[in-house]
Design a protein around this motif. Structure first.
Motif, PDB file in Angstrom:
ATOM      1  N   GLY A 131       0.707  -1.274  -0.183  1.00 52.30           N
ATOM      2  CA  GLY A 131      -0.031  -0.259  -0.163  1.00 52.30           C
ATOM      3  C   GLY A 131       1.072   1.164   0.016  1.00 52.30           C
ATOM      4  N   ARG A 132       0.198   2.248  -0.110  1.00 52.59           N
ATOM      5  CA  ARG A 132       0.988   3.650  -0.069  1.00 52.59           C
ATOM      6  C   ARG A 132       0.352   4.525   0.724  1.00 52.59           C
ATOM      7  NH1 ARG A 132      -0.104   8.192  -3.518  1.00 52.59           N
ATOM      8  NH2 ARG A 132      -1.519   6.700  -4.658  1.00 52.59           N
ATOM      9  N   ALA A 133       1.221   5.428   1.295  1.00 54.41           N
ATOM     10  CA  ALA A 133       0.603   6.405   2.708  1.00 54.41           C
ATOM     11  C   ALA A 133       1.183   7.704   2.434  1.00 54.41           C
ATOM     12  CB  ALA A 133       0.662   5.824   4.047  1.00 54.41           C
ATOM     13  N   VAL A 134       0.918   8.843   2.031  1.00 51.88           N
ATOM     14  CA  VAL A 134       1.247  10.029   1.955  1.00 51.88           C
ATOM     15  C   VAL A 134       1.058  10.953   3.098  1.00 51.88           C
ATOM     16  CG1 VAL A 134       1.860  11.982   0.200  1.00 51.88           C
ATOM     17  CG2 VAL A 134       1.899   9.507  -0.619  1.00 51.88           C
ATOM     18  N   THR A 135       1.750  11.423   3.861  1.00 48.90           N
ATOM     19  CA  THR A 135       1.628  12.602   4.873  1.00 48.90           C
ATOM     20  C   THR A 135       1.806  13.826   4.349  1.00 48.90           C
ATOM     21  OG1 THR A 135       1.752  10.782   6.520  1.00 48.90           O
ATOM     22  CG2 THR A 135       1.691  13.108   7.258  1.00 48.90           C
ATOM     23  N   SER A 136       0.874  14.940   4.546  1.00 52.25           N
ATOM     24  CA  SER A 136       1.138  16.364   4.261  1.00 52.25           C
ATOM     25  C   SER A 136       0.169  17.180   5.025  1.00 52.25           C
ATOM     26  CB  SER A 136       0.794  16.469   2.678  1.00 52.25           C
ATOM     27  OG  SER A 136      -0.732  16.238   2.460  1.00 52.25           O
ATOM     28  N   ALA A 137       0.563  18.197   5.157  1.00 50.89           N
ATOM     29  CA  ALA A 137      -0.037  19.166   6.026  1.00 50.89           C
ATOM     30  C   ALA A 137      -1.111  19.853   5.456  1.00 50.89           C
ATOM     31  CB  ALA A 137       1.071  20.510   6.345  1.00 50.89           C
ATOM     32  N   ASN A 138      -2.379  19.968   6.191  1.00 50.46           N
ATOM     33  CA  ASN A 138      -3.521  20.493   5.792  1.00 50.46           C
ATOM     34  C   ASN A 138      -3.568  21.788   5.427  1.00 50.46           C
ATOM     35  OD1 ASN A 138      -6.221  21.701   6.063  1.00 50.46           O
ATOM     36  ND2 ASN A 138      -7.068  19.822   6.351  1.00 50.46           N
ATOM     37  N   VAL A 139      -3.798  22.409   4.330  1.00 53.65           N
ATOM     38  CA  VAL A 139      -3.966  23.847   3.934  1.00 53.65           C
ATOM     39  C   VAL A 139      -4.456  24.829   4.839  1.00 53.65           C
ATOM     40  CG1 VAL A 139      -4.372  25.490   2.224  1.00 53.65           C
ATOM     41  CG2 VAL A 139      -3.595  23.142   1.443  1.00 53.65           C
ATOM     42  N   LYS A 140      -5.539  24.507   5.321  1.00 45.10           N
ATOM     43  CA  LYS A 140      -6.384  25.312   6.284  1.00 45.10           C
ATOM     44  C   LYS A 140      -5.651  25.244   7.789  1.00 45.10           C
ATOM     45  CE  LYS A 140     -10.530  25.146   3.666  1.00 45.10           C
ATOM     46  NZ  LYS A 140     -11.723  24.885   3.411  1.00 45.10           N
TER      47      LYS A 140
END
Length: 483
Positions: A365-374
């Motif tokens: 599987g694939r998991a990508v973590t990023s920051a929520n814009v708001k």
């Protein structure tokens, strides 16, 4: 080489109040003394002393970390309470008072397959924050022997230090005792078997932390699935595979608790002759390569992780070692369904070249973590992995690929936990017969884990410089410069 267990001389046995049957002998390992059905060291495997030393240290280190976590929760609660007191115009509770009122967490252990009780006795004597331990075995004979050893190590009305100290006259299991010891041994061994009865509850100190229990280990763990009944530590040390016990174990260990697992079937886990057996037990297939023992660790961690995931629980591997003929893993178990979703990205197949051992990983599987814009808070998106990771032939040597796994591809060591173990060892609060080996293996696990973290690598497996040099038909470089 493993230290030999100490075979007590007749004088030392008598001073401990040991009355042994004609075919028995009394042995010492670290703080514990046990009676065995034979003088043969095979009944007390000296190789496993390292397992018990390592486990004692690991559980001690975990208990210190766990206690600090409990204290932080308590301090946060008291801080909130002080805010409410301040709003009401009441005086705050002083920090010194908070520290004074905090009670260290006394934890519980289940040793599911205890046999003679040696491991549980050592835990009770050597781990400071231990509250209680259930030593369980299915065999009535084993439980009877366990109770006898508990009576020997925890007799009522006798100070503990009188039982654990090494008395003059203790002799090693190696070599022949002198003539006087032989005569004394004969006198003790001629004690009639009828004179020795099975110990009852009155023979064991009522404050003994170890409680012997006869029963099926799986049924016992299932009976403790309720969160209020869970154990803080569950220790599985079977003869062979631990696979049948994993489902019950991951449900009976408390949140943040420690699960300790031994598997001795390395012929299945690290070999390549029994792929069908490996699949049926661990849900994965081993590989033929120099890193097969690391694959064995990852297969076991995969089995634990997938079993825990069914119940919304995830694992945090703390220390994973392949030792002699077995492997030993220590994992913390937590309840958090959203974190379980990461399991697919931490699990995968490995394609290993049958000629040069070059490998390629195929995640599940694939998991990508990023920051929520708001909100600027981290958010993780999950998706399917892409593949295949390689062609049908090895790009390095043209060899064919063998498929291994699925297996765990997350971290298998926690450097902070290793540091805690080494600090505990350095403090001198605990001494072990295999201390040099414990220090060496834990230090290596920590250093490799630190290197991977610093370099921001996802680097499973390893290679042997000698094998690479052989493929290129050149001289193998010394290991130190390579490192």
């Amino acid at each position: 080489m493993a230290p030999e267990p100490i075979l007590l001389s007749a004088e030392a046995a008598a001073k401990r109040g040991i009355h042994i049957k004609s075919h028995e002998a009394a042995f010492r390992e670290n703080s514990a003394t046990i009676v065995m059905p034979s003088k043969e060291a095979a009944f007390l495997n000296p190789v496993q002393e390292f397992n018990r030393d390592l486990s004692t240290l690991a559980i001690t280190a975990w208990s210190q970390i766990y206690d600090r976590e409990k204290k932080r929760v308590y301090e946060a609660h008291m801080k909130s309470r002080n805010l409410k007191r301040t709003k009401r115009g009441e005086p705050e509770i002083k920090r010194a008072k908070i520290d004074e009122d905090y009670r260290h967490h006394k934890f519980t252990i289940l040793e599911a397959l205890s046999a003679t009780g040696l491991r549980s006795i050592r835990y009770a004597k050597e781990i400071p924050l231990l509250g209680s331990i259930i030593a369980n075995d299915l065999s009535a004979t084993a439980v009877q022997a366990m109770r006898r050893n508990l009576a020997l190590n925890f007799p009522p009305g006798r100070p503990l230090e009188e039982v654990t100290e090494i008395l003059p006259g203790d002799t090693l299991n190696q070599g022949e005792p002198d003539k006087e010891t032989n005569d004394d041994t004969t006198k003790i061994q001629e004690t009639s078997d009828e004179h020795i009865s099975a110990p009852d509850a009155r023979s064991i100190d009522p404050d003994c932390k170890v409680k012997a229990n006869q029963g099926d280990a799986i049924a016992l763990m299932y009976a403790h699935r309720d969160p209020s009944k869970r154990f803080d530590v569950v220790d599985l040390d079977p003869y062979g595979t631990a696979a049948p016990f994993l489902d019950a174990a991951v449900q009976s260990v408390g949140d943040g608790g420690l699960l300790c697992v031994t598997c001795t079937d390395l012929a299945v886990l690290a070999g390549h002759n029994y792929p069908e057996k490996c699949w049926s037990l661990y849900g994965g297939v081993s590989v033929k390569a120099e890193y097969s023992h690391e694959v064995a660790l990852r297969l076991v961690l995969h089995a634990i992780a997938t079993t825990a995931g069914k119940y919304g629980r995830y694992i945090q591997p703390m220390l994973s070692l392949s030792i002699d003929f077995y492997l030993r893993v220590f994992v913390r178990v937590w309840t958090r369904p959203e974190t379980v979703k990461l399991n697919a990205s931490k699990t995968g197949l490995v394609y290993t070249c049958s000629k040069c051992s070059d490998f390629h990983i195929q995640p599940m599987g694939r998991a990508v973590t990023s920051a929520n814009v708001k909100t600027n808070l981290p958010i993780t998106k999950f998706g399917s992995a892409s593949g295949p990771p390689t062609d049908t032939r090895c790009g390095e040597c043209g060899g064919s690929f063998h498929v291994g796994g699925p297996m765990w591809f997350g971290a298998i060591q926690d450097p902070d936990f290793c540091d805690e173990m080494l600090r505990t060892l350095d403090s001198g609060s605990q001494t072990f017969g295999t201390e040099a080996r414990v220090r060496g293996m834990v230090s290596t696990a920590r250093d490799v884990s630190h290197f991977i973290n610093i370099q921001e690598l996802e680097a499973p497996f390893y290679f042997h410089p000698a094998k690479i040099a052989g493929l290129f038909h050149c001289t193998s470089p010394p290991l130190a410069p390579v490192m």
